[in-house]
Design a protein around this motif. Sequence first.
Motif: not given
Length: 77
Positions: A14-22, A32-39, A50-53, A58-62
């Motif tokens: 099974k799976s559970k949604s944790l967060y939506s990015l749209g 991209y924005w989150l990667r450039d604004h880690p704060e 989850f971390t910035l890594a 995820w960006v690379l995979a996409i």
Amino acid sequence: MFIKKTYREGKKVKSKSLYSLGVMPEALERLYWLRDHPENFPKDLEKAGFTLAHIYKWVLAIEIRQKENGAPFDVYI
């Protein structure tokens, strides 16, 4: 695009949604924005371990349309 956690209950996966990015391509732009604004890393993702890594992975995979294990997957942009 959703960040999901998969788990096993008995013989079922099974799976559970944790967060939506749209929806794509806005989800990729948000990554991209989150990667450039880690704060501004979402606290919900941080609490889930989850971390910035992960954002970089995820960006690379996409971009290359390939999972970390080498399996291909479709991205609808």
